[in-house]
Design a protein around this motif. Structure first.
Motif, short mmCIF file in Angstrom:
data_model
loop_
_atom_site.label_atom_id
_atom_site.label_comp_id
_atom_site.label_asym_id
_atom_site.label_seq_id
_atom_site.Cartn_x
_atom_site.Cartn_y
_atom_site.Cartn_z
N ALA A 77 -27.49 -1.04 27.16
CA ALA A 77 -26.82 0.06 27.86
C ALA A 77 -25.35 0.14 27.46
N LEU A 78 -24.72 -1.02 27.33
CA LEU A 78 -23.31 -1.04 26.93
C LEU A 78 -23.13 -0.48 25.52
N GLY A 79 -24.12 -0.70 24.64
CA GLY A 79 -24.06 -0.13 23.30
C GLY A 79 -24.03 1.38 23.34
N TYR A 80 -24.87 1.96 24.19
CA TYR A 80 -24.88 3.42 24.34
C TYR A 80 -23.55 3.90 24.92
N ILE A 81 -23.06 3.23 25.95
CA ILE A 81 -21.83 3.65 26.61
C ILE A 81 -20.65 3.57 25.64
N ALA A 82 -20.54 2.45 24.94
CA ALA A 82 -19.44 2.28 23.99
C ALA A 82 -19.57 3.26 22.83
N GLY A 83 -20.79 3.52 22.39
CA GLY A 83 -21.01 4.47 21.30
C GLY A 83 -20.60 5.88 21.68
N ILE A 84 -20.96 6.30 22.88
CA ILE A 84 -20.59 7.63 23.35
C ILE A 84 -19.07 7.73 23.54
N GLY A 85 -18.48 6.67 24.11
CA GLY A 85 -17.04 6.66 24.28
C GLY A 85 -16.32 6.69 22.94
N GLY A 86 -16.81 5.93 21.97
CA GLY A 86 -16.20 5.92 20.65
C GLY A 86 -16.33 7.26 19.95
N ALA A 87 -17.48 7.91 20.13
CA ALA A 87 -17.68 9.23 19.53
C ALA A 87 -16.72 10.25 20.13
N TRP A 88 -16.54 10.18 21.44
CA TRP A 88 -15.61 11.10 22.10
C TRP A 88 -14.18 10.89 21.59
N TRP A 89 -13.78 9.63 21.47
CA TRP A 89 -12.41 9.33 21.00
C TRP A 89 -12.21 9.80 19.57
N TYR A 90 -13.17 9.51 18.69
CA TYR A 90 -13.02 9.90 17.29
C TYR A 90 -13.04 11.42 17.15
N GLY A 91 -13.93 12.08 17.91
CA GLY A 91 -13.96 13.53 17.87
C GLY A 91 -12.64 14.13 18.32
N SER A 92 -12.02 13.52 19.33
CA SER A 92 -10.72 13.99 19.81
C SER A 92 -9.66 13.89 18.73
N GLN A 93 -9.67 12.80 17.98
CA GLN A 93 -8.69 12.62 16.90
C GLN A 93 -8.87 13.68 15.82
N LEU A 94 -10.11 14.02 15.52
CA LEU A 94 -10.36 15.05 14.50
C LEU A 94 -9.85 16.41 14.96
N LEU A 95 -10.06 16.71 16.22
CA LEU A 95 -9.64 18.02 16.74
C LEU A 95 -8.12 18.15 16.81
N LYS A 96 -7.42 17.03 16.87
CA LYS A 96 -5.96 17.08 16.94
C LYS A 96 -5.33 17.38 15.58
N ARG A 97 -6.10 17.20 14.50
CA ARG A 97 -5.56 17.41 13.15
C ARG A 97 -6.06 18.75 12.61
N ALA A 98 -5.31 19.79 12.83
CA ALA A 98 -5.72 21.12 12.37
C ALA A 98 -5.84 21.18 10.85
N SER A 99 -5.07 20.33 10.15
CA SER A 99 -5.08 20.36 8.69
C SER A 99 -6.40 19.88 8.10
N LEU A 100 -7.22 19.21 8.91
CA LEU A 100 -8.51 18.73 8.42
C LEU A 100 -9.55 19.85 8.32
N TRP A 101 -9.28 20.96 9.01
CA TRP A 101 -10.27 22.02 9.12
C TRP A 101 -9.92 23.19 8.20
N LYS A 102 -10.90 23.99 7.93
CA LYS A 102 -10.72 25.13 7.04
C LYS A 102 -9.70 26.11 7.58
N SER A 103 -9.81 26.45 8.85
CA SER A 103 -8.85 27.37 9.47
C SER A 103 -8.24 26.74 10.71
N GLU A 104 -9.11 26.41 11.67
CA GLU A 104 -8.65 25.77 12.90
C GLU A 104 -9.78 24.91 13.45
N PRO A 105 -9.47 23.95 14.32
CA PRO A 105 -10.52 23.12 14.92
C PRO A 105 -11.53 24.00 15.66
#
Length: 317
Positions: free
Chosen positions: A45-73
């Motif tokens: 269960a902790l693996g699922y919880i940590a995995g979901i939390g890690g995915a949310w954190w990494y996704g947040s970092q990607l959305l903060k970098r507009a330069s990574l996207w073609k036009s905008e996040p």
């Protein structure tokens, strides 16, 4: 137990590694005084919880970098928060019903007929990754259609973040001494407890004595859970992250999602050669497993997404 493992080691002519003496739960709390019994905070269960939390954190970092996207996040932070909630639902329902559809209906229909409510008993075990992927795909499609956001770019976020949870959950499979590998005479072999204790999960752990149970005839096996953690989780995460941060892969919508599907399908198919097939799955040739069969749609879908992403890029040049 030491004598037993020594005998096995001598018999196999190798340095056998023994399964670590850790419990499948981080902690256990007894609520018997209020009639609720014992609660186990499992590593799984902790693996699922940590995995979901890690995915949310990494996704947040990607959305903060507009330069990574073609036009905008493609999403706001609030949109990602909402999406993660529905992804959790997709993982649970898709994983469970996928297991029922892919494994129980073809091979354990007698169990379903005798107790139809077993479909709902997710705590008894039985989650199919391919079902979880299908559940998440449906959630992404529905979410993108409802919110009017680009589906392929949202899928790219899922593609690069999913390996975090996969890598952690496979490690949890290892701590549970489940989904272990085929017998081996290689030096990397490990002796897993394969005993059976009625009413316990995983079946080789006795929750009353807090000990792993050995039958006495165990063989050294591949620690295939760790192979899968690397091949299905950490390698895709590293490769896709390099492509995103160094080569702008997110600017080609669908490319990251397609590469994830291909890499997972390849990693799973390789690992299946070392993983012990489910005992109740019958009728397949020795070189083919259910995991390989269920990975075929991922190969096809991943190839199409990559082709579509590269084709779009060519048209714009």
């Amino acid at each position: 137990m030491t004598e037993l493992l020594t005998m096995i080691s001598v018999y196999l002519g190798q340095a056998v590694m023994t399964f670590p003496e850790w419990r499948p739960a981080l902690l256990s709390l007894d609520f018997g005084f209020v009639g609720l019994g014992e609660f186990h905070l499992r590593w799984y269960a902790l693996g699922y919880i940590a995995g979901i939390g890690g995915a949310w954190w990494y996704g947040s970092q990607l959305l903060k970098r507009a330069s990574l996207w073609k036009s905008e996040p493609p999403l706001s932070q609030e949109g990602l928060d909402d999406l993660m909630f529905w992804i959790i639902i997709g993982i649970i329902l898709g994983g469970r019903f996928g297991y029922v559809l892919f494994y129980m209906v073809p091979y354990q229909m007698d169990v379903l007929a005798a107790d139809p409510l077993t479909v709902l008993r997710i705590w008894d075990g039985g989650m199919a990754f391919h079902g979880g992927i299908l559940g998440v795909a449906l959630v992404l499609w529905f979410f993108a259609a409802k919110r009017g956001v680009p589906l392929l770019s949202v899928g790219d976020i899922a593609g690069v973040t999913a390996p975090i949870g996969i890598g952690l959950v496979r490690i949890a499979n290892f701590t549970n001494a489940e989904l272990y590998g085929r017998p081996t005479d290689a030096s990397i072999g490990m002796v897993f407890p394969e005993g059976y204790v009625p009413g316990s999960t995983p079946p080789a752990f006795n929750w009353e004595t807090k000990e792993w149970v050995y039958r006495g005839d165990e063989l050294a096996r591949h620690p295939s859970q760790l192979y899968e953690s690397v091949l299905e989780g950490w390698i895709p995460l590293i490769v896709l992250s390099i492509l995103i941060w160094k080569f702008g892969a997110l600017k080609r919508p669908g490319l990251v999602a397609g590469l994830f599907l291909l890499m997972y399908g390849a990693g799973r198919s390789i690992a299946e050669n070392f993983r012990e097939p489910d005992s109740f799955v019958s009728g397949l040739p020795e070189w083919l497993t259910m995991g390989m069969i269920l990975s075929v749609p991922m190969w096809l879908g991943g190839a199409w997404l990559i082709w579509n992403a590269l084709k779009r890029q060519e048209k714009q040049v």
